[in-house]
Structures are given as structure tokens and as C-alpha cells.
Design a protein around this motif. Structure first.
Motif, PDB file in Angstrom:
ATOM      1  N   GLU A  90      -9.523  11.460   4.860  1.00  0.00           N
ATOM      2  CA  GLU A  90      -9.321  11.192   2.997  1.00  0.00           C
ATOM      3  C   GLU A  90      -8.158  10.607   2.232  1.00  0.00           C
ATOM      4  OE1 GLU A  90     -11.839   8.745   1.721  1.00  0.00           O
ATOM      5  OE2 GLU A  90     -12.525   8.973   4.152  1.00  0.00           O
ATOM      6  N   GLY A  91      -7.438  11.783   2.703  1.00  0.00           N
ATOM      7  CA  GLY A  91      -6.286  12.061   1.606  1.00  0.00           C
ATOM      8  C   GLY A  91      -5.149  10.908   1.976  1.00  0.00           C
ATOM      9  N   ILE A  92      -4.726  10.706   3.761  1.00  0.00           N
ATOM     10  CA  ILE A  92      -4.082  10.461   4.586  1.00  0.00           C
ATOM     11  C   ILE A  92      -4.215   8.457   4.453  1.00  0.00           C
ATOM     12  CG2 ILE A  92      -3.190   9.407   6.704  1.00  0.00           C
ATOM     13  CD1 ILE A  92      -3.839  11.988   7.643  1.00  0.00           C
ATOM     14  N   LYS A  93      -5.645   8.572   3.709  1.00  0.00           N
ATOM     15  CA  LYS A  93      -6.080   7.269   3.778  1.00  0.00           C
ATOM     16  C   LYS A  93      -5.414   6.760   2.345  1.00  0.00           C
ATOM     17  CE  LYS A  93     -10.166   5.831   4.448  1.00  0.00           C
ATOM     18  NZ  LYS A  93     -11.967   6.391   4.743  1.00  0.00           N
ATOM     19  N   LYS A  94      -5.430   7.208   1.496  1.00  0.00           N
ATOM     20  CA  LYS A  94      -5.279   7.347  -0.191  1.00  0.00           C
ATOM     21  C   LYS A  94      -3.816   7.395  -0.292  1.00  0.00           C
ATOM     22  CE  LYS A  94      -5.068   9.709  -4.918  1.00  0.00           C
ATOM     23  NZ  LYS A  94      -5.897  10.456  -5.847  1.00  0.00           N
ATOM     24  N   GLU A  95      -2.958   7.542   0.534  1.00  0.00           N
ATOM     25  CA  GLU A  95      -2.019   7.877   0.807  1.00  0.00           C
ATOM     26  C   GLU A  95      -0.619   6.574   1.566  1.00  0.00           C
ATOM     27  OE1 GLU A  95       0.424   9.776  -1.281  1.00  0.00           O
ATOM     28  OE2 GLU A  95      -0.830  10.702  -2.050  1.00  0.00           O
ATOM     29  N   ALA A  96      -1.776   5.648   2.000  1.00  0.00           N
ATOM     30  CA  ALA A  96      -1.681   4.676   2.878  1.00  0.00           C
ATOM     31  C   ALA A  96      -1.492   3.625   2.510  1.00  0.00           C
ATOM     32  CB  ALA A  96      -2.406   5.181   4.349  1.00  0.00           C
ATOM     33  N   THR A  97      -1.937   3.869   0.860  1.00  0.00           N
ATOM     34  CA  THR A  97      -2.544   2.389   0.401  1.00  0.00           C
ATOM     35  C   THR A  97      -0.728   1.859  -0.393  1.00  0.00           C
ATOM     36  OG1 THR A  97      -2.525   3.866  -1.689  1.00  0.00           O
ATOM     37  CG2 THR A  97      -4.411   2.311  -0.246  1.00  0.00           C
ATOM     38  N   LYS A  98      -0.024   3.248  -0.005  1.00  0.00           N
ATOM     39  CA  LYS A  98       1.130   2.244  -0.684  1.00  0.00           C
ATOM     40  C   LYS A  98       1.787   1.852   0.408  1.00  0.00           C
ATOM     41  CE  LYS A  98       0.724   6.822  -3.324  1.00  0.00           C
ATOM     42  NZ  LYS A  98       0.575   8.253  -3.966  1.00  0.00           N
ATOM     43  N   TYR A  99       1.683   2.159   1.439  1.00  0.00           N
ATOM     44  CA  TYR A  99       2.764   1.328   2.522  1.00  0.00           C
ATOM     45  C   TYR A  99       2.850  -0.637   2.334  1.00  0.00           C
ATOM     46  CZ  TYR A  99       3.527   6.204   4.518  1.00  0.00           C
ATOM     47  OH  TYR A  99       4.015   7.219   4.640  1.00  0.00           O
ATOM     48  N   THR A 100       3.356  -0.909   2.873  1.00  0.00           N
ATOM     49  CA  THR A 100       3.257  -2.071   3.332  1.00  0.00           C
ATOM     50  C   THR A 100       3.949  -2.321   4.634  1.00  0.00           C
ATOM     51  OG1 THR A 100       5.281  -2.993   1.534  1.00  0.00           O
ATOM     52  CG2 THR A 100       5.168  -4.034   2.874  1.00  0.00           C
ATOM     53  N   VAL A 101       2.879  -2.979   4.992  1.00  0.00           N
ATOM     54  CA  VAL A 101       2.664  -3.306   6.619  1.00  0.00           C
ATOM     55  C   VAL A 101       3.921  -4.345   7.039  1.00  0.00           C
ATOM     56  CG1 VAL A 101       1.465  -3.962   8.448  1.00  0.00           C
ATOM     57  CG2 VAL A 101       0.046  -2.511   6.493  1.00  0.00           C
ATOM     58  N   LEU A 102       4.608  -4.582   7.968  1.00  0.00           N
ATOM     59  CA  LEU A 102       5.278  -5.525   8.459  1.00  0.00           C
ATOM     60  C   LEU A 102       5.750  -5.676   9.926  1.00  0.00           C
ATOM     61  CD1 LEU A 102       8.978  -4.472   6.955  1.00  0.00           C
ATOM     62  CD2 LEU A 102       6.924  -6.431   6.519  1.00  0.00           C
ATOM     63  N   PHE A 103       4.576  -6.904  10.112  1.00  0.00           N
ATOM     64  CA  PHE A 103       4.489  -7.330  11.923  1.00  0.00           C
ATOM     65  C   PHE A 103       5.573  -7.529  12.603  1.00  0.00           C
ATOM     66  CE2 PHE A 103       3.821 -11.346  14.803  1.00  0.00           C
ATOM     67  CZ  PHE A 103       2.406 -10.387  15.211  1.00  0.00           C
ATOM     68  N   ASN A 104       5.529  -7.097  13.520  1.00  0.00           N
ATOM     69  CA  ASN A 104       6.338  -6.295  15.212  1.00  0.00           C
ATOM     70  C   ASN A 104       6.612  -7.350  16.369  1.00  0.00           C
ATOM     71  OD1 ASN A 104       8.868  -5.133  15.563  1.00  0.00           O
ATOM     72  ND2 ASN A 104       7.351  -3.827  16.579  1.00  0.00           N
ATOM     73  N   GLY A 105       5.752  -8.760  15.947  1.00  0.00           N
ATOM     74  CA  GLY A 105       5.252  -9.258  17.683  1.00  0.00           C
ATOM     75  C   GLY A 105       4.046  -8.469  18.020  1.00  0.00           C
ATOM     76  N   SER A 106       3.533  -9.084  19.253  1.00  0.00           N
ATOM     77  CA  SER A 106       2.256  -8.892  19.581  1.00  0.00           C
ATOM     78  C   SER A 106       1.067  -8.381  18.637  1.00  0.00           C
ATOM     79  CB  SER A 106       2.982  -8.130  20.940  1.00  0.00           C
ATOM     80  OG  SER A 106       1.895  -7.483  21.440  1.00  0.00           O
ATOM     81  N   SER A 107       1.331  -6.883  19.447  1.00  0.00           N
ATOM     82  CA  SER A 107      -0.206  -6.373  18.355  1.00  0.00           C
ATOM     83  C   SER A 107       0.467  -5.364  17.676  1.00  0.00           C
ATOM     84  CB  SER A 107      -1.102  -6.032  19.725  1.00  0.00           C
ATOM     85  OG  SER A 107      -0.917  -4.810  20.212  1.00  0.00           O
ATOM     86  N   LYS A 108       1.781  -5.910  17.317  1.00  0.00           N
ATOM     87  CA  LYS A 108       2.388  -4.193  16.996  1.00  0.00           C
ATOM     88  C   LYS A 108       2.696  -4.600  15.176  1.00  0.00           C
ATOM     89  CE  LYS A 108       4.695  -3.207  21.862  1.00  0.00           C
ATOM     90  NZ  LYS A 108       5.818  -2.760  22.004  1.00  0.00           N
ATOM     91  N   TYR A 109       3.094  -3.690  14.699  1.00  0.00           N
ATOM     92  CA  TYR A 109       3.421  -3.697  12.974  1.00  0.00           C
ATOM     93  C   TYR A 109       4.274  -1.972  13.191  1.00  0.00           C
ATOM     94  CZ  TYR A 109      -0.297  -6.969  12.848  1.00  0.00           C
ATOM     95  OH  TYR A 109      -1.205  -7.495  12.791  1.00  0.00           O
TER      96      TYR A 109
END
Length: 232
Positions: free
Chosen positions: A213-232
């Protein structure tokens, strides 16, 4: 052991999925020697299905004979030394809060450059103390040098200390009675753990759920970038 019996109680303890201790094995031997540790660790290895190629990690206070026994039976194993034990040995020459604070900064560093910087600070603070630490290879006590095979960064051997503290009342009994005392205590402990598991909701233990739950809370601050195929 205390009178009327004599000998030493050897214990092996692991970490469960809720970050608690899980007792693996115990035995009473004549003394802490290379042969007694070889016998004990060989029995533990059979129960856990270990071989000479197993990537297991041991942590100890470097009791007499244990390191040599581990290296003989499990040459691929990693060995961690309890930081409190290292600190206790240092106290004979270098004692005080300042020495303790300097010591703890070194093993808790997570990168090699950070570790080396902390060691340099320690050298500047007291070169004699630094020379003592240099003799102990950092792969045994510093997080920055752990391989990552063991999925824990624990630095203290508190697991065995906790168990041994609970077994004190059985050490003044005859051998068979002492072994029965230990068996009964461990049985009750494991039953209590299973009772908590039965009350848990979801696929993870309460401790693991709290971490995620703590990791999920911190993860909301990240920006996801698409890297092709199914990778990010």
C-alpha cells in the motif's frame, strides 16, 4: 544449558512472509565446535533440500566453528555477520554514540560510492577503528555489497535472539524435558501464526499488504512512458 544439564542449544531461524521469525530447527549439543555445527547444518540442509550449489544466505554472530562448517557444506552460500556483534567487539576499544552512529552509516548505505564515502568519514574520525572495519569484508555486513540473492536487507541477527530469549526457561531442565519445552513452545507459536493467517483478507499477509500500500501511494508520483510492444 544450565545445571543439571550441560551443553549448548543451537537454533536456526528464518523470516516468514509477514517479516516475523519462523523457527526451522533446534538441537542440544556438547559444545559449539566445527563438528557440532557441521552435524546441525547438515540436518537443517536435509530438511530444506539444500545442496552444495544452493544459494542460501546465513547470518550469524560468527560463533566458533560455524563459518568453516557453512563453507564446507554450502560453498555457494552467502554469509552475513550481525552488525550488533561487530559493534560489541568494537566497544572494547571504541565506545560511545559517535562511534555507533559512524558505524551504522556505513552498512545502511545502498550504493558502493556512498559506502566508500561513509568509510572515508570513519577513517577521518578514527583511523584505528577504520582499520578494524576494513578487515571485515563489506559483502558480509554492508547492504551496498549484498548480492541480492536473499530478498532481505536485514543487518541484525535479532531473529535468533528473540527465539533464544523465549527458550531461557527451558535451559535449566534435564535434556529430554528441555527439548520437550522447546517443541511445545514452537508448536504454540506456529499455531498462533496460522490463526492470524486464517483471519487475513486478500492474498498477502498484513505486513506485506501494508508495504505494498505504501509502494502504491509512492507510485502515483511516477509518470509512465510507453517503450514499445508491452513494455513501459
Amino acid at each position: 544449558m544450565k545445571e543439571p544439564a550441560s551443553g549448548q542449544v543451537l537454533t536456526a531461524v528464518g523470516i516468514d512472509s509477514s517479516n516475523g521469525i519462523y523457527p526451522l530447527a533446534y538441537a542440544i549439543v556438547e559444545s559449539e565446535t566445527y563438528n557440532s555445527w557441521c552435524w546441525f547444518l547438515n540436518c537443517v540442509g536435509k530438511d530444506l533440500g539444500l545442496t552444495k550449489r544452493s544459494n542460501i544466505t546465513f547470518m550469524s554472530d560468527r560463533q566458533k566453528g560455524i563459518i568453516a562448517a557453512e563453507e564446507n557444506l554450502y560453498p555457494n552460500a552467502e554469509h552475513r555477520f550481525c552488525l550488533r556483534h561487530i559493534q560489541q567487539n568494537m566497544k572494547t576499544q571504541w565506545n560511545g554514540k559517535a562511534y555507533k552512529d559512524h558505524l551504522w552509516r556505513c552498512p545502511t548505505a545502498t550504493t558502493v560510492p556512498q559506502f566508500e564515502h561513509c568509510m572515508q568519514e570513519r577513517k577521518n574520525f578514527n583511523e584505528g577503528c577504520w582499520k578494524y572495519l576494513v578487515k571485515v569484508q563489506p559483502k558480509h555486513w554492508a547492504r551496498s555489497h549484498f548480492s541480492g540473492k536473499a530478498k532481505t536487507y536485514v543487518l541484525l541477527n535479532n531473529m535468533c535472539e528473540v527465539l533464544n530469549r523465549w527458550l531461557v526457561d527451558g535451559r535449566d531442565k534435564p535434556i529430554i524435558t528441555a527439548l520437550e519445552f522447546i517443541r511445545e513452545y514452537l508448536m504454540k507459536r506456529i499455531v498462533n501464526v496460522h490463526s492470524k493467517i486464517a483471519k487475513s483478507e486478500g492474498p498477502l499477509t498484513p505486513a506485506a499488504t501494508k508495504v505494498f500500500e505504501g509502494i502504491k501511494k509512492e507510485a502515483t508520483k511516477y509518470t509512465v512512458l510507453f517503450n514499445g510492444s508491452s513494455k513501459y
